[in-house]
Design a protein around this motif. Sequence first.
Motif, PDB file in Angstrom:
ATOM      1  N   VAL A  12      32.320  41.615  47.650  1.00 26.53           N
ATOM      2  CA  VAL A  12      33.521  41.329  46.861  1.00 26.53           C
ATOM      3  C   VAL A  12      34.392  40.380  47.678  1.00 26.53           C
ATOM      4  O   VAL A  12      34.526  40.543  48.897  1.00 26.53           O
ATOM      5  CB  VAL A  12      34.308  42.610  46.508  1.00 26.53           C
ATOM      6  CG1 VAL A  12      35.598  42.270  45.766  1.00 26.53           C
ATOM      7  CG2 VAL A  12      33.455  43.544  45.654  1.00 26.53           C
ATOM      8  N   THR A  44      33.024  36.978  37.976  1.00 22.87           N
ATOM      9  CA  THR A  44      34.473  37.085  38.051  1.00 22.87           C
ATOM     10  C   THR A  44      34.961  37.658  36.735  1.00 22.87           C
ATOM     11  O   THR A  44      34.301  37.494  35.700  1.00 22.87           O
ATOM     12  CB  THR A  44      35.107  35.702  38.326  1.00 22.87           C
ATOM     13  OG1 THR A  44      36.496  35.861  38.668  1.00 22.87           O
ATOM     14  CG2 THR A  44      35.013  34.790  37.125  1.00 22.87           C
ATOM     15  N   VAL A  89      39.200  45.175  35.607  1.00 30.24           N
ATOM     16  CA  VAL A  89      39.854  44.304  36.587  1.00 30.24           C
ATOM     17  C   VAL A  89      40.112  42.931  35.980  1.00 30.24           C
ATOM     18  O   VAL A  89      39.234  42.353  35.322  1.00 30.24           O
ATOM     19  CB  VAL A  89      38.979  44.156  37.849  1.00 30.24           C
ATOM     20  CG1 VAL A  89      39.634  43.218  38.861  1.00 30.24           C
ATOM     21  CG2 VAL A  89      38.718  45.524  38.483  1.00 30.24           C
ATOM     22  N   GLU A 141      42.526  40.490  37.931  1.00 30.04           N
ATOM     23  CA  GLU A 141      42.773  39.606  39.069  1.00 30.04           C
ATOM     24  C   GLU A 141      43.538  40.378  40.125  1.00 30.04           C
ATOM     25  O   GLU A 141      43.916  41.542  39.919  1.00 30.04           O
ATOM     26  CB  GLU A 141      43.586  38.382  38.630  1.00 30.04           C
ATOM     27  CG  GLU A 141      44.954  38.748  38.049  1.00 30.04           C
ATOM     28  CD  GLU A 141      45.703  37.558  37.476  1.00 30.04           C
ATOM     29  OE1 GLU A 141      45.199  36.423  37.565  1.00 30.04           O
ATOM     30  OE2 GLU A 141      46.799  37.771  36.925  1.00 30.04           O
ATOM     31  N   GLY A 142      43.808  39.734  41.260  1.00 35.14           N
ATOM     32  CA  GLY A 142      44.760  40.257  42.222  1.00 35.14           C
ATOM     33  C   GLY A 142      46.144  39.779  41.859  1.00 35.14           C
ATOM     34  O   GLY A 142      46.319  38.907  41.001  1.00 35.14           O
ATOM     35  N   LEU A 172      38.231  37.907  47.456  1.00 33.98           N
ATOM     36  CA  LEU A 172      39.412  37.390  46.775  1.00 33.98           C
ATOM     37  C   LEU A 172      39.512  35.910  47.121  1.00 33.98           C
ATOM     38  O   LEU A 172      39.095  35.478  48.200  1.00 33.98           O
ATOM     39  CB  LEU A 172      40.689  38.101  47.230  1.00 33.98           C
ATOM     40  CG  LEU A 172      40.828  39.594  46.937  1.00 33.98           C
ATOM     41  CD1 LEU A 172      42.226  40.068  47.316  1.00 33.98           C
ATOM     42  CD2 LEU A 172      40.519  39.926  45.495  1.00 33.98           C
ATOM     43  N   LEU A 224      44.982  44.938  42.935  1.00 30.82           N
ATOM     44  CA  LEU A 224      44.218  44.544  41.765  1.00 30.82           C
ATOM     45  C   LEU A 224      44.965  44.937  40.496  1.00 30.82           C
ATOM     46  O   LEU A 224      45.404  46.087  40.347  1.00 30.82           O
ATOM     47  CB  LEU A 224      42.836  45.198  41.775  1.00 30.82           C
ATOM     48  CG  LEU A 224      41.961  44.936  43.007  1.00 30.82           C
ATOM     49  CD1 LEU A 224      40.621  45.643  42.841  1.00 30.82           C
ATOM     50  CD2 LEU A 224      41.771  43.445  43.231  1.00 30.82           C
ATOM     51  N   LEU A 270      32.805  47.155  39.993  1.00 31.31           N
ATOM     52  CA  LEU A 270      33.277  46.491  41.210  1.00 31.31           C
ATOM     53  C   LEU A 270      32.782  47.240  42.448  1.00 31.31           C
ATOM     54  O   LEU A 270      32.297  46.626  43.399  1.00 31.31           O
ATOM     55  CB  LEU A 270      34.805  46.431  41.207  1.00 31.31           C
ATOM     56  CG  LEU A 270      35.446  45.664  42.362  1.00 31.31           C
ATOM     57  CD1 LEU A 270      35.261  44.159  42.178  1.00 31.31           C
ATOM     58  CD2 LEU A 270      36.932  45.993  42.488  1.00 31.31           C
ATOM     59  N   VAL A 276      36.391  41.132  50.866  1.00 36.32           N
ATOM     60  CA  VAL A 276      37.068  42.421  50.751  1.00 36.32           C
ATOM     61  C   VAL A 276      36.209  43.472  51.447  1.00 36.32           C
ATOM     62  O   VAL A 276      35.010  43.586  51.171  1.00 36.32           O
ATOM     63  CB  VAL A 276      37.287  42.805  49.266  1.00 36.32           C
ATOM     64  CG1 VAL A 276      37.934  44.187  49.167  1.00 36.32           C
ATOM     65  CG2 VAL A 276      38.149  41.758  48.569  1.00 36.32           C
ATOM     66  N   ASN A 291      42.232  35.466  42.558  1.00 34.40           N
ATOM     67  CA  ASN A 291      41.123  35.783  41.661  1.00 34.40           C
ATOM     68  C   ASN A 291      40.117  36.654  42.388  1.00 34.40           C
ATOM     69  O   ASN A 291      40.034  36.638  43.617  1.00 34.40           O
ATOM     70  CB  ASN A 291      40.438  34.509  41.162  1.00 34.40           C
ATOM     71  CG  ASN A 291      41.253  33.776  40.106  1.00 34.40           C
ATOM     72  OD1 ASN A 291      41.515  32.587  40.225  1.00 34.40           O
ATOM     73  ND2 ASN A 291      41.662  34.478  39.063  1.00 34.40           N
ATOM     74  N   VAL A 292      39.357  37.424  41.634  1.00 30.15           N
ATOM     75  CA  VAL A 292      38.379  38.359  42.173  1.00 30.15           C
ATOM     76  C   VAL A 292      36.972  37.829  41.903  1.00 30.15           C
ATOM     77  O   VAL A 292      36.663  37.391  40.790  1.00 30.15           O
ATOM     78  CB  VAL A 292      38.538  39.748  41.536  1.00 30.15           C
ATOM     79  CG1 VAL A 292      37.502  40.722  42.089  1.00 30.15           C
ATOM     80  CG2 VAL A 292      39.955  40.284  41.752  1.00 30.15           C
TER      81      VAL A 292
END
Length: 276
Positions: free
Chosen positions: A229, A186, A168, A170-171, A231, A160, A223, A241, A175-176
């Motif tokens: 959660v 998001t 946060v 994004e990864g 991705l 992340l 989060l 996740v 996207n998260v």
Amino acid sequence: MIRLVDGVPAESLPLADRSIQFGDGVFRTLYIRDGGIPFWQRHMAKLAHDAAALGIVAPSPEAWLADLRVHATASATIKLVLTRGESPRGYAVPADCTPHRITQIASPAPTIDRRAGITVRVCETRASWQPRLAGIKHLNRLENVLARSEWSDSVVFDGLLLDRDGDVVEGTMSNVLLLERGALLTPRLDGGGVAGVMRDVAFEAATAVGWQAGEARISLQRLRRAERVWLCNSLIGLVPVARLGDHSWPVDQSPVDSLFAERISACAAQETVWLV
């Protein structure tokens, strides 16, 4: 791997190309499954939007499709790169700069075991802040490269990226998404990050199952408090996740979770362009 430059097989670019000199261009990554490309029109709209934001004229979707219909296999990973073209040394853009269209066709991405969920970590590398480039999938991905170099443990699926305030973004490649009291949220991408196609698809699917959907400032604390959660990106779809450090989330699907995933699959089936 098959590589095409402006529709012609090639293994190199001119050294004067601005993608090499400055990372001046945009790209999309997508896949072909059983001869079809899900969300093709969305990808083309995103590519054209991002190119226009940089002042680059995107080729027509038909030009990309022509490349793929001639050279692609029934199942493959596709990367479409649009460079601004060639220029002498210096940042100034010549008036006669002609974009190059690069098509890369590779083997399908490995499958993911979604039942167990994935593990993520927090990267030390921070996401850069540049509102003018926020949301754009441009070729300047050095911070993602540096962030991804922080771990070699194969158990960690992605890292992340946090912004300068510790929220946060994004990864490194995703996207998260998180579920919070009946709302799919998001991270807000007003200072950086990439607005991916699957992020938009997930929002529409969330609305279809009765969830609210929107952007928000997402701290690590927020989060961790989330009910679920995920991705997402165009290759992995939506992946739950399970772990971040010593924190875990449930990955077993409720009826609404299953309906959410089914709605995304239905969208993919409805929005597929076939190569034959």
